[in-house]
Design a protein around this motif. Structure first.
Motif, mmCIF file in Angstrom:
data_model
loop_
_atom_site.group_PDB
_atom_site.id
_atom_site.type_symbol
_atom_site.label_atom_id
_atom_site.label_comp_id
_atom_site.label_asym_id
_atom_site.label_seq_id
_atom_site.Cartn_x
_atom_site.Cartn_y
_atom_site.Cartn_z
ATOM 1 N N UNK A 116 -28.657 6.353 24.439
ATOM 2 C CA UNK A 116 -29.884 6.467 24.995
ATOM 3 C C UNK A 116 -29.760 5.714 26.107
ATOM 4 N N UNK A 117 -29.315 4.059 26.128
ATOM 5 C CA UNK A 117 -29.004 4.083 27.193
ATOM 6 C C UNK A 117 -27.933 4.140 28.234
ATOM 7 N N UNK A 118 -27.073 4.505 27.724
ATOM 8 C CA UNK A 118 -26.128 5.268 28.576
ATOM 9 C C UNK A 118 -26.869 6.194 29.845
ATOM 10 N N UNK A 119 -27.556 7.218 29.006
ATOM 11 C CA UNK A 119 -28.314 7.788 29.888
ATOM 12 C C UNK A 119 -29.793 7.296 30.993
ATOM 13 N N UNK A 120 -30.088 6.052 30.269
ATOM 14 C CA UNK A 120 -30.745 5.274 31.268
ATOM 15 C C UNK A 120 -30.042 4.971 32.603
ATOM 16 N N UNK A 121 -28.602 4.139 32.313
ATOM 17 C CA UNK A 121 -28.048 3.678 33.056
ATOM 18 C C UNK A 121 -27.601 4.307 34.286
ATOM 19 N N UNK A 122 -27.748 6.178 34.091
ATOM 20 C CA UNK A 122 -27.327 6.708 35.252
ATOM 21 C C UNK A 122 -25.428 7.686 34.244
ATOM 22 N N UNK A 123 -25.621 7.193 33.151
ATOM 23 C CA UNK A 123 -24.382 7.720 33.065
ATOM 24 C C UNK A 123 -24.882 9.422 31.623
ATOM 25 N N UNK A 124 -23.697 10.401 32.295
ATOM 26 C CA UNK A 124 -24.308 11.005 31.569
ATOM 27 C C UNK A 124 -22.909 12.599 31.351
ATOM 28 N N UNK A 125 -22.627 12.714 29.927
ATOM 29 C CA UNK A 125 -22.224 13.695 29.205
ATOM 30 C C UNK A 125 -20.930 14.449 30.749
ATOM 31 N N UNK A 126 -19.747 14.902 31.173
ATOM 32 C CA UNK A 126 -19.381 16.211 32.135
ATOM 33 C C UNK A 126 -20.038 17.574 30.902
ATOM 34 N N UNK A 127 -21.081 18.657 31.615
ATOM 35 C CA UNK A 127 -21.365 19.292 31.224
ATOM 36 C C UNK A 127 -19.754 20.767 30.756
ATOM 37 N N UNK A 128 -18.830 20.544 31.479
ATOM 38 C CA UNK A 128 -17.857 21.503 30.770
ATOM 39 C C UNK A 128 -17.133 20.396 29.504
ATOM 40 N N UNK A 129 -17.317 19.604 29.617
ATOM 41 C CA UNK A 129 -16.431 18.857 28.494
ATOM 42 C C UNK A 129 -15.815 17.755 28.695
ATOM 43 N N UNK A 130 -15.300 16.331 28.086
ATOM 44 C CA UNK A 130 -14.448 15.424 28.281
ATOM 45 C C UNK A 130 -13.102 15.962 29.163
ATOM 46 N N UNK A 131 -12.289 16.770 28.591
ATOM 47 C CA UNK A 131 -11.047 17.157 28.437
ATOM 48 C C UNK A 131 -11.015 17.386 29.894
ATOM 49 N N UNK A 132 -11.336 18.719 30.438
ATOM 50 C CA UNK A 132 -12.235 19.218 31.521
ATOM 51 C C UNK A 132 -12.049 18.487 32.395
ATOM 52 N N UNK A 133 -13.085 17.194 32.279
ATOM 53 C CA UNK A 133 -13.305 16.137 33.309
ATOM 54 C C UNK A 133 -12.398 15.034 33.181
ATOM 55 N N UNK A 134 -11.150 14.995 31.887
ATOM 56 C CA UNK A 134 -10.487 14.616 32.543
ATOM 57 C C UNK A 134 -8.946 15.287 33.376
ATOM 58 N N UNK A 135 -9.033 16.078 32.476
ATOM 59 C CA UNK A 135 -7.963 16.963 33.691
ATOM 60 C C UNK A 135 -7.562 16.870 35.117
ATOM 61 N N UNK A 136 -8.838 16.446 35.762
ATOM 62 C CA UNK A 136 -9.293 16.814 36.900
ATOM 63 C C UNK A 136 -9.148 15.449 37.828
ATOM 64 N N UNK A 137 -8.384 13.809 36.813
ATOM 65 C CA UNK A 137 -8.878 12.971 37.908
ATOM 66 C C UNK A 137 -7.240 13.040 37.457
ATOM 67 N N UNK A 138 -7.063 11.543 38.521
ATOM 68 C CA UNK A 138 -5.710 11.119 38.465
ATOM 69 C C UNK A 138 -5.732 10.067 37.725
ATOM 70 N N UNK A 139 -6.962 8.503 38.003
ATOM 71 C CA UNK A 139 -7.112 7.981 37.306
ATOM 72 C C UNK A 139 -7.977 7.417 36.168
ATOM 73 N N UNK A 140 -8.021 7.203 34.946
ATOM 74 C CA UNK A 140 -9.118 7.179 34.389
ATOM 75 C C UNK A 140 -9.426 5.740 33.439
ATOM 76 N N UNK A 141 -10.786 5.266 33.515
ATOM 77 C CA UNK A 141 -10.860 4.039 33.166
ATOM 78 C C UNK A 141 -11.893 3.806 31.689
ATOM 79 N N UNK A 142 -11.487 4.031 30.632
ATOM 80 C CA UNK A 142 -11.516 4.347 28.980
ATOM 81 C C UNK A 142 -12.274 3.519 28.413
#
Ligand code: FMN
Ligand code: SF4
Ligand code: FES
Lengths: 166, 422, 827
Positions: free
Chosen positions: C538-564
């Protein structure tokens, strides 16, 4: 499995109590399990629990509390001599001692053939007929009053024969 | 007295057979009340008869019934057939020999309480007896004397036996109800009393077998007849179980108020081998021991008189002790009994009886220090008035009364006691 | 209604019905207790609370109070002492606690207890915080008159399972433990055996003492009879330091106290010796589950990362912070805006806030890895300030949908069970039976995937939107809806069991609309609670993060750099990260994702750091550092700020409270809050811990803050319901990941104590399915989907709906959502 062997008995036992009070059936079911298994093993205990939705621990608690349930092996026949005050005033202790001597065991022990255990118990509501004992066998408890070591030994001999046949 | 009320089978052969019982007016009482009397009227009759509970406490039966929480149903009646008090064997004779009168009594009680189910809680050792009761209940059902719509009324009654499994404490009514619910037989906190919240939390009457067996004659012959027997406050007869050092141990039904002397010396034939009587336990293990003085022997056995001489009538199980018996030994047996039967729920009873038992071990081995005998008294006093149920009080009282009344017999066991050597 | 009485001469007024012990406690008079516990029904067993009670006498005939010559009421004292723990107070009573008679009576009870109690205080774990010890000093006889030889000698180290040990000699038969298990938890898996002085505690369950709440019995056992395997002989209470914390394992947010001590075996570092509940009557009362108590060992796992790693020549190698941070910053810079930040609700608000700000400034996006929707709705429809599950009763309703609370949030399960027992209407809706069903008035069973559809059906009745008519349900649903509607207050707990992300989205909306339709939004005990996968989702949502509705994998596929950060997309959902040119992983351990990383940054665990979590009920609560961190690690917010600095972005990098200040100035709902506000405490009942630990147990009193519950905010845009997504077409079987409390996650595995109870990697399915799929007699099944092939063991269970198979999450199979699979008998 009790549920298969004693389907009708179990139904009759459950029918004695309101349908939302199955727990009340635990004591009669424990007698039933003891009849089947001789001793209330952990498996017997959990089977009884399953029949009425109790945890094994809850069932085991009762086994520990009540003296007529046995979860430790003993003889098939338990001679339970009343040595409480009224019976002792009328020779029960001497009777018990003599019986043990004849069987060559100490109080609480089982004969080497595994058939007969002699135990001391508290008042059995038969004080006017001391010495007396009750015989607990897998399916029942019977009173034997106004006993002597001789009459008790005769019964035990008969039981031993029966026990070997069964 | 020649006529038996509760032990009526002694006057009528074959009374344990249903046809004989019916020929002799059996179930007429039940029929008459179901047809003609309201439950309140039945309660009034029983109140007027002065009948008091025969299980030990002597509480007026009709008054107890009137405490049932109004308008709460279902209700239950439970017959207390756990008879386990040392020296008590009356309920067993009643149920074996006069079973139908008892069952009719249960039915009368159930009608008065407006209960449609009655349980008979028998101690587990009464296995054969309970099987017999089961078949008697079947017979009654077949004749329509139990079951739906009795005597063409709207009243239905079902009866079930339930076997205990070896625990004296289950005679205590709330422990009995716990046990009947499939739990450890440990007493409940009171209040609430069973009449308010009993079996399955519902209003419940618990009565002793003998109490219940008195009901059919009370209905048949009226409250006045019953209250004319016995004393003013202890009406009716009582079955006295006599055991110990007497010629003829057994049950004797006498009017309440008959003297110890009559019971022990006339009925039970006196003390064997010409010995002298020394003491009386008037209520098994559960009441103070009485020295068998002339005054005591001439005391009437009713609830008031026995307490006036420093004990209580309880379930009227008279254990007779003669001069050959060591009172310290008697009390050590009694303490063993209570230690064995303490349910363990409350501290003073659980640990107090254990402590006393250990002091007794040394007393009986003559290795107790004199101050340990004083300590025994202190422990016995300390238990009293602090326990969850009366068992602890019984255990404490038994010992303290004996120490107070027969102290020198204990002192004989103390280490270094010179008179013992003599 | 209140009642006034006098206790040892001092007048006190308390609510009617309060027990005399509690009244005395409030007034400041100590009546000792052993068996009484303020959270349980009185039983009056131990008899140590004896007092003298005088009651105003009444005229027998008229019932009028009797007065003496001076017109004062005549007070009658009974012949016997009475137990204060069983007596509801009465008007005009005069109670004597300190009279000679009462003291003597209690002394006798303590002396009886000591007849069987060993005198091994010097080696007892409870020594120093033992009620019996204290009472013996205060109330007991100077010396025992009981001969030592008579003492019963019983087994001293009896394992009641792997977690709890029993010392039979020390047990005083108060039955607190058995009553706790029976009455409060509903797991009667320990009980008394035998009777009289021979009574002893036993367990017949398999595994022994099989309950998620077993550790609590060691807190309320008034002697040292029950101890945890974790802490037994670990330390003496007076050697311990303590720090407040919040449990990091689930969204309940149980308040903890971490007891710590410097340990030679840990190289002189201080380590956590035990985890204890800290009282917060709004959140966890004085209880915690066994996961919270026993799963802390990962914090001192030797495999913890202590130095940054950088990939050199294809291999991860130790590196300096400077090198690692520079490398990380460069990687992010090179990627331009094709960046993605991934973090889970395991992080604190401070961490998540910094991460979100960093990515905002970089023009990339930070997303939440916890695959469940609805955090934005909880912000609007969450429970009102003052909500407290303990206050739910007859007039209240609770709906729990698509969640197995016993496994996912045990303390919520416990408190809802108790609410139902107090008369609250509990509605449990799920595709399969769960342990809350036993306490529910309404059990709604639906087909897998139909969680949202069921919620819309309920909404149809509650809200009367004609468009919803097509979701009309059966009679059971209607009657549940009616009960929900009729209740004064209504709370909805929604989870994600059987649902994919879109399913949780539709479910959350429907549930939020039910709350809206009830019309008491913002009131206490009304609102929406999400059963999140992590403590601070809940804190994460409150801080402004939310899941990518397409799914994490899809979101990652479109990126060049990721900070996990604190997430493991490779381990949890087989994400393929090969295409990334830079992968930065920040964690406690080298996870499957970290193995592929270019830079690995060592973070700190919850026991080492400050921060805040926001619970599922939106209570913001503080963690305090309990032990020093493993050298080399840093708090996540700090690492993020360090990376940011190298990208010339200024983030707060000095202290957690300062990060929180920024949150308070920027994040709606948190506005104006400070660490000081979160540290406010108010008196709580019952009193626990401290000098009188016999009363409530040894749970810690809360001196470090009850946290602040956030008010839901009104939004202008109306909420629309969403049609439920189509259920995925079944192949042979629908493989259904479900949450188990004891999974094999990285934060659980190091706790060896729990090893035996961890869920094994196997499917559970209906016996008829085993037959249908031709698996009878086989040991394993071969399952395949999306080109993946796995072999799985399986066991039958009639509880699993046909057509599906359950498999625990986080036990080795990377699977997050319900997935249709084909099944083959392996040859
Ligand atoms: C320790 C203890 C044991 C008791 N045992 C019996 C018993 O075996 N049979 C019995 O009828 N009442 C027994 N009672 C009395 C019952 O609690 C209860 O008073 C009685 O059943 C009420 O029936 P009554 O009113 O007909 O006597 C016992 C009481 C105590 C405290
Ligand atoms: S183990 Fe502790 S809590 Fe349980 S009965 Fe014994 S003393 Fe009481
Ligand atoms: S009896 Fe009151 S605290 Fe135990």
């Amino acid at each position: 499995m009790l549920a298969e062997i004693y389907t009708q008995e179990i139904e009759a036992i459950l029918a004695k109590y309101p349908s939302d009070q199955k727990r009340s059936a635990v004591m009669p079911l424990l007698f039933l399990a003891q009849r089947e298994y001789g001793t209330l093993t952990n498996e017997a205990i959990s089977e009884v629990g399953e029949l009425i939705g109790l945890q094994s621990t809850e069932v085991a608690s009762l086994v520990g509390f009540y003296t007529l349930y046995h979860d430790r092996p003993g003889g098939k026949y338990r001679i339970q001599v009343c040595t409480d005050l009224p019976c002792s005033l009328r020779g029960a202790q001497a009777f018990a001692d003599e019986l043990c001597e004849k069987l060559d065991i100490r109080m609480g022990e089982t004969t080497p053939d595994g058939q007969v255990t002699v135990e001391e118990v508290k008042c059995l509501a038969a004080c006017d007929h001391a010495p007396m004992f009750q015989l607990q066998e897998p399916n029942g408890i019977h009173y034997y009053e106004d006993q002597s070591a001789g009459s008790a030994m005769a019964l035990i001999e008969a039981l031993r024969v029966k026990g070997q046949v069964d | 007295m020649t006529e038996h009320i509760v032990l009526r089978h002694r006057d009528l052969e074959g009374l344990d057979q249903l046809d004989v019982y019916l020929e002799n007016g059996g179930f007429g009482a039940l029929e008459s009340i179901v047809k003609k009397k309201s439950p309140e009227q039945v309660i009034d009759i029983v109140k007027k008869s002065g009948l008091r509970g025969r299980g030990g406490a002597g509480f007026p039966t009709g008054v107890k019934w009137s405490f049932l929480s109004p308008d709460v149903f279902p209700r239950y009646v439970v017959a207390n057939a756990d008879e386990s008090e040392p020296g008590t064997f009356k309920d067993r004779e009643i149920m074996e020999r006069n079973p139908f009168q008892f069952l009719e009594g249960v039915a009368i009680c159930a009608y008065a309480a407006q209960a449609n189910v009655a349980y008979i809680y028998c101690r587990g050792e009464f296995w054969d007896l309970t099987r017999e009761l089961d078949s008697k209940i079947e017979q009654l059902k077949e004749l329509g004397l139990l079951g739906k719509k009795l005597f063409a009324s709207d009243y239905s009654l079902e009866m079930q036996t339930h076997l205990g499994a070896g625990a004296y404490i289950c005679g205590e009514e709330t422990a009995l109800l716990e046990s009947l619910e499939g739990k450890l037989g440990q007493p409940r906190l009171r209040p609430p009393f069973p009449a308010a919240e009993g079996l399955y939390g519902k209003p419940t009457v618990v009565n002793n077998v003998e109490t219940l067996t008195n009901l059919p004659p009370i209905i048949n012959r009226g409250a006045d007849w019953f209250s004319s027997i016995g004393t003013e406050k202890s009406t009716g007869t009582k079955v006295f179980s006599v055991s110990g050092k007497v010629e003829r141990p057994g049950n004797y039904e006498l009017p309440l108020g008959a003297t110890f002397r009559e019971l022990i010396f006339e009925r039970a034939g006196g003390i064997p081998n010409g010995h002298a009587i020394k003491a009386i336990l008037p209520a098994g293990a559960s009441a103070p021991i009485l020295p068998a003085t002339k005054e005591v022997l001439d005391t009437g056995m009713d609830y008031e008189s026995v307490s006036q001489v420093g004990s209580s009538l309880g379930s009227a199980s008279i254990i007779v002790i003669d001069e050959t018996v060591d009172i310290a030994w008697v009390e050590s047996k009694i303490t063993d009994f209570f230690e064995h039967e303490s349910c363990g729920k409350c501290t003073p009873c659980r640990d107090g009886t254990y402590w006393m038992k250990h002091i007794f071990e040394r007393i009986m081995h003559d290795t107790a220090q004199p101050q340990e005998i004083d300590l025994l008294h202190t422990v016995g006093i300390g238990i009293q008035g602090k326990c969850l149920c009366a068992l602890g009080d019984f255990a404490g009282l038994a010992v303290t009364s004996a120490l107070e009344r027969f102290g020198p017999e204990f002192d004989l066991h103390a280490v270094g006691n010179s008179s013992k050597a003599a | 209604m209140s009642v006034t009485l006098t206790i040892d001469g001092t007048e006190v007024t308390v609510p009617e019905g309060m027990l005399l012990v509690d009244a005395a406690k409030r007034q400041g008079t100590e009546v000792p207790v052993f068996c009484y516990h303020p959270k349980m029904e009185p039983v009056g067993m131990c008899r140590v609370c004896l007092v003298e009670i005088g009651r105003p006498a009444r005229d027998r005939a008229t019932g009028e109070p009797l007065l003496d010559e001076s017109g004062d009421p005549v007070i009658q004292f009974g012949p016997n002492l009475e137990t204060a723990c069983t007596m509801p107070v009465g008007q005009g009573w005069q109670v004597r606690v300190a009279s000679e008679k009462a003291i003597q009576g209690r002394n006798e009870i303590v002396e009886y207890l000591l007849t069987s109690h060993p005198l091994d205080c010097p080696i007892c774990d409870k020594g120093g915080e033992c009620p019996l010890q204290d009472l013996t000093m205060g109330h007991g006889p100077g010396e025992s008159r009981f001969l030592f030889d008579d003492k019963i000698h019983l087994a001293k180290h009896v394992p009641l399972g792997e977690l709890i040990f029993l010392d039979r000699e020390r047990c005083i038969q108060c039955a607190r433990c058995t009553r706790f298990q029976d009455e409060i938890v509903g797991d009667p898996v320990i009980g008394f055996y035998e009777r009289g002085r021979r009574l002893e505690i036993v367990t017949y369950s398999n595994p022994g003492f099989d309950s998620y709440f077993s550790g609590n019995t060691t807190d309320i056992c008034p002697v040292g009879a029950l101890t945890t395997a974790d802490f037994r002989f670990g330390a003496r209470p007076w050697e311990l330091n303590s720090a407040a914390s919040i449990c990091p394992h689930c969204p309940v947010g149980c308040n903890l106290t971490l007891s710590t001590r410097r340990e030679a075996r840990a190289g002189g570092r201080d380590i956590v010796k035990r985890v204890m509940p800290r009282q917060n009557e709004h959140v966890n009362e004085i209880w915690i589950c066994d996961k919270g108590r026993f799963a802390h060992h990962y914090a001192r796992d030797p495999e913890r990362l202590t130095t940054p790693l950088v990939r050199k020549n294809g291999k991860l190698a130790k590196a300096s912070w400077k090198e690692a941070l520079t490398r990380a910053a460069e990687g992010l810079k090179e990627a331009g805006t094709d960046l993605i930040g991934v973090a889970s609700g395991r992080l604190t608000n401070e961490d998540l806030y910094n991460l979100r700000v960093l990515f905002g400034k970089l023009g990339g996006k930070a997303i939440l890895s916890d695959p469940m929707a609805g955090g934005n709705l909880v912000q609007r429809y969450g429970v009102g300030v003052g909500s407290n599950l303990s206050s739910l009763g007859k007039r209240d309703a609770v709906l729990v949908i698509a969640s197995d609370l016993h496994e996912e949030a045990p303390i919520w399960w416990l408190r809802l069970k108790q609410a139902a027992e107090r008369g609250a209407t509990l509605i449990v809706a799920n595709a399969r039976a769960t342990r809350l069903d036993d306490y529910a008035q309404h059990n709604l069973r639906y087909d897998w995937g139909d969680g949202a559809r069921t919620a819309l059906g309920l909404l149809h009745f509650i809200g009367a939107d004609p468009e919803l008519a097509r979701f009309e349900g059966d009679r059971a649903l209607k009657s549940a809806a009616r009960a929900f509607k009729r209740a004064r207050n209504a709370t909805v707990f929604f989870g994600r069991e059987g649902l994919n992300y879109a399913g949780t989205e539709a479910l959350a909306r429907a549930c939020a609309l039910m709350i809206e339709a009830k019309g008491r939004l913002g009131e206490p005990n009304n609102g929406l609670v999400a059963v999140w996968p992590r403590a601070n989702t809940q804190g994460a949502w409150d801080m402004g993060l939310r899941p990518d509705p397409r799914g994490l994998n899809t979101a990652l596929e479109g990126a060049v750099a990721a900070y996990v950060i604190a997430a493991d997309p490779v381990g949890d959902e087989s994400a393929s990260l090969e295409k990334l040119s830079t992968l930065i992983v920040q964690d406690l351990f080298v996870t499957a994702t970290a193995e592929l990383a270019d830079v690995v940054l060592p973070a700190q665990s919850f026991v080492e750091r400050a921060g805040t979590f926001t619970s599922g009920e939106r209570r913001v609560q503080r963690l305090y550092p309990a032990v020093s961190e493993p050298s080399g690690s840093l708090p996540d917010w700090k690492i993020v700020a360090e990376v940011a600095r190298r990208l010339e972005i200024g983030l707060e990098d000095t202290a957690a409270p300062l990060v929180f200040e920024r949150i308070a100035s920027e994040v709606r709902d948190y506005s104006g809050l400070s660490y000081d506000d979160l540290a406010v405490v108010e008196p709580q009942w019952p009193e626990v811990g401290g000098g009188d630990n016999y009363f409530g147990g040894t749970a810690y009193a809360n001196k470090q803050g009850l946290g602040v519950q956030l008010a839901p905010h009104r939004a202008s845009r109306p909420l629309r319901w969403k049609a439920p997504p189509r259920a995925s077409a079944a192949k042979d079987l629908l493989l259904m990941p479900v949450t188990k409390l004891y999974d094999q996650g990285r934060t659980l595995r190091p706790s060896k104590l729990l090893a035996a109870r961890m869920a094994p990697l196997q499917m559970t399915l209906h016996p008829t399915e085993i037959e249908r799929l031709g698996l009878s007699g086989a040991e394993e099944a071969e399952i395949s989907w999306d080109g993946r092939v796995e072999r799985l063991k399986f066991t039958p269970s009639t509880e699993v709906p046909p057509g599906s198979a359950l498999v625990p999450r986080s036990v080795g199979l990377a699977l997050l959502e319900p997935t249709p699979v084909t099944v083959r008998r392996p040859n």
